[in-house]
Design a protein around this motif. Structure first.
Motif, PDB file in Angstrom:
ATOM      1  N   ALA A 576      42.486  29.501  35.893  1.00  0.00           N
ATOM      2  CA  ALA A 576      41.595  28.914  36.907  1.00  0.00           C
ATOM      3  C   ALA A 576      40.455  28.132  36.266  1.00  0.00           C
ATOM      4  O   ALA A 576      39.816  27.306  36.916  1.00  0.00           O
ATOM      5  CB  ALA A 576      41.050  30.009  37.823  1.00  0.00           C
ATOM      6  N   LYS A 577      40.223  28.386  34.980  1.00  0.00           N
ATOM      7  CA  LYS A 577      39.209  27.600  34.267  1.00  0.00           C
ATOM      8  C   LYS A 577      39.543  26.102  34.331  1.00  0.00           C
ATOM      9  O   LYS A 577      38.666  25.257  34.358  1.00  0.00           O
ATOM     10  CB  LYS A 577      39.142  28.037  32.801  1.00  0.00           C
ATOM     11  CG  LYS A 577      38.295  29.270  32.615  1.00  0.00           C
ATOM     12  CD  LYS A 577      37.676  29.334  31.232  1.00  0.00           C
ATOM     13  CE  LYS A 577      38.729  29.617  30.175  1.00  0.00           C
ATOM     14  NZ  LYS A 577      38.120  29.924  28.875  1.00  0.00           N
ATOM     15  N   ASP A 578      40.859  25.807  34.323  1.00  0.00           N
ATOM     16  CA  ASP A 578      41.279  24.406  34.379  1.00  0.00           C
ATOM     17  C   ASP A 578      41.499  23.931  35.816  1.00  0.00           C
ATOM     18  O   ASP A 578      41.163  22.811  36.169  1.00  0.00           O
ATOM     19  CB  ASP A 578      42.594  24.229  33.589  1.00  0.00           C
ATOM     20  CG  ASP A 578      42.400  24.658  32.146  1.00  0.00           C
ATOM     21  OD1 ASP A 578      41.304  24.415  31.603  1.00  0.00           O
ATOM     22  OD2 ASP A 578      43.341  25.251  31.577  1.00  0.00           O
ATOM     23  N   THR A 579      42.091  24.833  36.634  1.00  0.00           N
ATOM     24  CA  THR A 579      42.506  24.386  37.977  1.00  0.00           C
ATOM     25  C   THR A 579      41.396  24.543  39.017  1.00  0.00           C
ATOM     26  O   THR A 579      41.420  23.888  40.057  1.00  0.00           O
ATOM     27  CB  THR A 579      43.721  25.210  38.452  1.00  0.00           C
ATOM     28  OG1 THR A 579      43.330  26.589  38.490  1.00  0.00           O
ATOM     29  CG2 THR A 579      44.893  25.045  37.495  1.00  0.00           C
ATOM     30  N   GLY A 580      40.436  25.465  38.778  1.00  0.00           N
ATOM     31  CA  GLY A 580      39.320  25.656  39.708  1.00  0.00           C
ATOM     32  C   GLY A 580      39.659  26.479  40.937  1.00  0.00           C
ATOM     33  O   GLY A 580      38.831  26.639  41.825  1.00  0.00           O
ATOM     34  N   SER A 581      40.870  27.044  40.986  1.00  0.00           N
ATOM     35  CA  SER A 581      41.198  27.872  42.153  1.00  0.00           C
ATOM     36  C   SER A 581      42.424  28.730  41.855  1.00  0.00           C
ATOM     37  O   SER A 581      43.129  28.504  40.862  1.00  0.00           O
ATOM     38  CB  SER A 581      41.473  26.996  43.377  1.00  0.00           C
ATOM     39  OG  SER A 581      42.681  26.295  43.187  1.00  0.00           O
ATOM     40  N   LEU A 582      42.631  29.713  42.700  1.00  0.00           N
ATOM     41  CA  LEU A 582      43.913  30.408  42.684  1.00  0.00           C
ATOM     42  C   LEU A 582      44.274  30.813  44.096  1.00  0.00           C
ATOM     43  O   LEU A 582      43.406  30.998  44.953  1.00  0.00           O
ATOM     44  CB  LEU A 582      43.963  31.576  41.702  1.00  0.00           C
ATOM     45  CG  LEU A 582      43.123  32.816  41.804  1.00  0.00           C
ATOM     46  CD1 LEU A 582      43.615  33.819  40.792  1.00  0.00           C
ATOM     47  CD2 LEU A 582      41.666  32.513  41.521  1.00  0.00           C
ATOM     48  N   GLU A 583      45.587  30.916  44.313  1.00  0.00           N
ATOM     49  CA  GLU A 583      46.081  31.150  45.668  1.00  0.00           C
ATOM     50  C   GLU A 583      46.791  32.497  45.708  1.00  0.00           C
ATOM     51  O   GLU A 583      47.677  32.762  44.899  1.00  0.00           O
ATOM     52  CB  GLU A 583      47.065  30.027  46.029  1.00  0.00           C
ATOM     53  CG  GLU A 583      47.340  29.923  47.506  1.00  0.00           C
ATOM     54  CD  GLU A 583      48.224  28.703  47.796  1.00  0.00           C
ATOM     55  OE1 GLU A 583      47.665  27.632  48.061  1.00  0.00           O
ATOM     56  OE2 GLU A 583      49.449  28.848  47.728  1.00  0.00           O
ATOM     57  N   SER A 593      49.376  36.428  54.752  1.00  0.00           N
ATOM     58  CA  SER A 593      48.502  35.256  54.839  1.00  0.00           C
ATOM     59  C   SER A 593      48.233  34.764  53.430  1.00  0.00           C
ATOM     60  O   SER A 593      48.302  35.526  52.469  1.00  0.00           O
ATOM     61  CB  SER A 593      47.153  35.599  55.482  1.00  0.00           C
ATOM     62  OG  SER A 593      47.340  36.261  56.701  1.00  0.00           O
ATOM     63  N   THR A 594      47.897  33.488  53.350  1.00  0.00           N
ATOM     64  CA  THR A 594      47.547  32.905  52.057  1.00  0.00           C
ATOM     65  C   THR A 594      46.030  32.738  51.983  1.00  0.00           C
ATOM     66  O   THR A 594      45.410  32.277  52.935  1.00  0.00           O
ATOM     67  CB  THR A 594      48.221  31.531  51.912  1.00  0.00           C
ATOM     68  OG1 THR A 594      49.623  31.736  51.997  1.00  0.00           O
ATOM     69  CG2 THR A 594      47.892  30.903  50.569  1.00  0.00           C
ATOM     70  N   TYR A 595      45.466  33.156  50.881  1.00  0.00           N
ATOM     71  CA  TYR A 595      44.023  33.039  50.666  1.00  0.00           C
ATOM     72  C   TYR A 595      43.787  32.172  49.431  1.00  0.00           C
ATOM     73  O   TYR A 595      44.373  32.423  48.379  1.00  0.00           O
ATOM     74  CB  TYR A 595      43.384  34.413  50.444  1.00  0.00           C
ATOM     75  CG  TYR A 595      43.395  35.291  51.678  1.00  0.00           C
ATOM     76  CD1 TYR A 595      42.279  35.393  52.501  1.00  0.00           C
ATOM     77  CD2 TYR A 595      44.529  36.033  52.000  1.00  0.00           C
ATOM     78  CE1 TYR A 595      42.292  36.205  53.630  1.00  0.00           C
ATOM     79  CE2 TYR A 595      44.560  36.850  53.126  1.00  0.00           C
ATOM     80  CZ  TYR A 595      43.440  36.930  53.937  1.00  0.00           C
ATOM     81  OH  TYR A 595      43.456  37.736  55.050  1.00  0.00           O
ATOM     82  N   LYS A 596      42.896  31.185  49.587  1.00  0.00           N
ATOM     83  CA  LYS A 596      42.590  30.315  48.455  1.00  0.00           C
ATOM     84  C   LYS A 596      41.209  30.684  47.913  1.00  0.00           C
ATOM     85  O   LYS A 596      40.227  30.702  48.663  1.00  0.00           O
ATOM     86  CB  LYS A 596      42.611  28.852  48.905  1.00  0.00           C
ATOM     87  CG  LYS A 596      42.623  27.900  47.750  1.00  0.00           C
ATOM     88  CD  LYS A 596      43.044  26.494  48.181  1.00  0.00           C
ATOM     89  CE  LYS A 596      43.119  25.631  46.945  1.00  0.00           C
ATOM     90  NZ  LYS A 596      42.289  24.478  46.966  1.00  0.00           N
ATOM     91  N   LEU A 597      41.156  31.020  46.641  1.00  0.00           N
ATOM     92  CA  LEU A 597      39.882  31.409  46.026  1.00  0.00           C
ATOM     93  C   LEU A 597      39.355  30.274  45.165  1.00  0.00           C
ATOM     94  O   LEU A 597      40.082  29.774  44.299  1.00  0.00           O
ATOM     95  CB  LEU A 597      40.072  32.653  45.143  1.00  0.00           C
ATOM     96  CG  LEU A 597      40.021  34.030  45.813  1.00  0.00           C
ATOM     97  CD1 LEU A 597      41.099  34.158  46.876  1.00  0.00           C
ATOM     98  CD2 LEU A 597      40.174  35.139  44.777  1.00  0.00           C
ATOM     99  N   ASP A 598      38.111  29.861  45.419  1.00  0.00           N
ATOM    100  CA  ASP A 598      37.474  28.857  44.556  1.00  0.00           C
ATOM    101  C   ASP A 598      36.888  29.574  43.353  1.00  0.00           C
ATOM    102  O   ASP A 598      35.948  30.356  43.488  1.00  0.00           O
ATOM    103  CB  ASP A 598      36.347  28.131  45.321  1.00  0.00           C
ATOM    104  CG  ASP A 598      36.918  27.259  46.425  1.00  0.00           C
ATOM    105  OD1 ASP A 598      38.001  26.668  46.200  1.00  0.00           O
ATOM    106  OD2 ASP A 598      36.319  27.210  47.512  1.00  0.00           O
TER     107      ASP A 598
END
Ligand SMILES: [Zn+2]
Length: 626
Positions: A576-583, A593-598
């Motif tokens: 996530a250091k590179d992508t800025g998020s995880l799902e 449900s899908t949760y998106k974390l910033d």
């Protein structure tokens, strides 16, 4: 008392009633039959001196060291009372469930009681939880006796006999009269206080280690296990426990408050895992491989040191509110941050000084517990003192929302608090004094048989002031009694030459605890504490997971489209250091449900880093006797 670390850390463990003392009555004679322990039932028969008329018998309710009304009344069965050979009816008190009323008939001088203890297979709880297997049993006398209401336990004498399965051996601090060919042991007549203070550990696979050979008082490690193999402690490990005795005696200035001391150690995967302190022994229950598997031992390495310290701090010196005259008077736990907190600190120090854990491992343990305490939003509404007052509730609290509720924080936060007391004494005295000077005054005095010296908060502050003059009352009031303290008391760590930091690497101790506890702690990166199957145990306030809407009871099933595993989750947090998020794909009840974390900070695991000050903590962890 203490829950074993891997349970507590990862799932995240004077009422001076003057009773008129008549001339000491004849002793209660108590016969316990433990031959059916493997099928989880114990039988007790007793004869209790009585006089004709209304009479009330009580079952011990408030169990010393458990700090709560935990006597297993639900498991008392088969109650039959008779007098002069005839049955008499009993009625339970409509309000006090632990009291039974009878009328003693004219001419009778005693009542005879028969009862059974239904011993549970459930490992939830302390001494009332699972304590018997096919191979061993821990017998807590309070579970097998009734006594007259209103009598102080010091004033009730008991002559106890115990029958064990034919080939079982046992260890106990209770003085023995004799054992017959049928494996029935008669003990010397003692007060009910001493009886309840002296549990018996018995089993088929039994071994005794002398921990202070040739010295007085004697110290024993009495071990019963589910197998002979589990008794094979290495000579090196036993040498460390011998060192524990030396270091503890040195810490307290060689003043002891027991005639001899027995560590009773039950090793089984089928019993509850915890420790319960007594004056002259401790009831320690751990996994079967505790003495033979280094990792399992490390997880519980402070168990015996903690319980041993209690002989001084908790049993001999006891907060007034916990020094009750019998087992029915409610206990007041407000000073458990001393009773348990100081014990936890000294137990940790002794674990290092005895070599049971390395200084690095101790620092990793401190990092983990202080990170937990430093990230608890529950600090905003609940003081540390309230966790102590409410201990009788919190021992049984669930682990979901633990960070908002707070748990029995007075253990681990007590470690931080008393480390800061120790470093403050050292600083204020320019290195001439330490907490040992306090211990020798507060817990010292002449050696001998057990006694209880109650104390108050004021007594404690006064003795500390005698060691080094300081605003000790203000020190504790700020840290213990105030709410809204957003941060944990980390001053002792700082004064010890370290600071709490968060690193990408996971410490060997954290890895070990997560392995043993089937848990995953990614609380300081995305805010989640999980079981290793992805079930959410806790969500920290104001973290990416909380902001995304995740709560306890949900289950993470996939991370960035890949099936959940602890490693997959950690890898995604790192990426996530590179992508800025995880799902996260999350199951809540029957719906996904899908949760998106910033999130873009990578892994964050607690560690202690040097802060440029002298490493006083390392100094504190060094042995006194080498
Ligand atoms: Zn304890």
């Amino acid at each position: 008392m203490v829950k074993l670390r891997f349970v507590r850390l990862v799932n995240v463990v004077l009422v001076a009633v003057c009773i008129a003392v008549s001339a000491v009555a004849a002793p209660i004679s108590l016969h316990v039959d433990a031959t059916q322990a493997p099928r989880k039932i114990f039988y007790a028969e007793m004869s209790i001196p009585a006089t004709p008329g209304p009479f009330t018998l009580v079952y011990p309710k408030w169990i010393p060291g458990e700090h709560g009304p935990t006597g297993p009344i639900t498991d008392l069965a088969g109650l039959k009372i008779s007098a002069a050979g005839r049955p008499i009816e009993w009625t339970r008190d409509a309000v006090e469930m632990y009291a039974f009323h009878v009328t003693v008939p004219p001419g009778a001088s005693s009542v005879d009681v028969k009862m059974e203890l239904l011993s549970t297979p459930s490992s939830e709880g302390f001494s009332s939880a699972a304590s018997a297997t096919s191979e061993l049993a821990i017998l807590s006398w309070n579970q097998l006796i009734l006594y007259p209401e209103g009598k102080a336990s010091d004033d009730v004498e008991v002559n106890a006999q115990l029958r064990l399965p034919p080939d079982w051996k046992f260890g106990t601090a209770l003085p023995i009269s004799r054992t017959d060919a049928g494996n029935t042991t008669e003990f010397k007549t003692v007060s009910l206080t001493t009886l309840v203070d002296s549990p018996v550990l018995a089993g088929r696979h039994f071994r005794r280690f002398e921990l202070s050979p040739g010295a007085k008082p004697a110290h024993y490690l009495d071990v019963a296990a589910d197998s002979d193999e589990a008794l094979n402690a290495s000579p090196e490990l036993i040498a460390k426990y011998r060192q524990l005795i030396k270091e503890t005696l040195a810490l307290f200035g060689n003043s002891t408050h027991y005639r001899e001391y027995h560590f009773l150690l039950a090793l089984s995967d089928q019993i509850a895992h915890f420790g319960l302190e007594h004056h002259e022994s401790s009831d320690n229950q751990a996994r079967e491989a505790f003495l033979t598997d280094d990792m399992i031992h490390l997880a519980g390495s402070s168990l015996l040191p903690h319980e041993f310290v209690h002989s001084w701090n908790g049993k001999y010196r006891r907060p007034q509110g916990l020094a009750t005259p019998d087992f029915q008077t409610p206990m007041k736990g407000e000073l458990l941050w001393v009773y348990e907190g100081l014990t936890e600190y000294l137990g940790m120090v002794l674990t290092a000084r005895a070599g049971l854990a390395s200084p690095e491992q101790i620092r990793d343990f401190i990092a983990l517990s202080s990170a937990t305490l430093d990230n608890r939003s529950g600090r905003e509404w609940r003081s540390l003192a309230d966790t102590a007052v409410a201990a009788q509730l919190l021992y049984n609290a669930r682990s979901d929302w633990d960070s908002k509720r707070r748990g029995t924080d007075f253990y681990d936060e007590g470690t931080l608090l008393w480390l800061e007391v120790d470093t403050t004494i050292r600083k204020q005295s320019q290195g001439k004094k330490s907490i040992e000077d306090f211990l020798r005054v507060f817990h010292g005095g002449p050696s001998g048989a057990p006694e209880v010296k109650p104390y108050t908060f004021d007594n404690l502050a006064e003795v500390l002031n005698g060691i080094v003059p300081y605003d000790w009352k203000g020190f504790f009031e700020t840290r213990v009694y105030k709410t809204g303290t957003k941060r944990a008391p980390l001053g002792g760590i700082e004064a010890g030459g370290y600071r709490l930091a968060y690193t990408e690497t996971i410490s060997p101790v954290q890895r070990m605890l997560e392995g043993i506890g089937d848990s995953v702690n990614v609380a300081y990166s995305i805010g989640l504490r999980l079981s290793s199957d992805g079930s959410v145990v806790d969500v920290l306030t104001d973290t990416p997971a909380a902001k995304a809407g995740i709560g306890p009871g949900m289950k993470i099933t996939a991370v960035n489209g890949r099936q959940f595993s602890p490693d997959v989750l950690r890898e995604a947090i790192g990426n996530a250091k590179d992508t800025g998020s995880l799902e996260l794909l999350v199951l809540n009840g029957k719906r996904f449900s899908t949760y998106k974390l910033d999130y873009r900070d990578g892994e964050k695991n607690p560690a202690l880093e040097r802060n440029g000050q002298p490493a006083l903590l390392d100094q504190i962890l060094k042995p006194l006797t080498k």
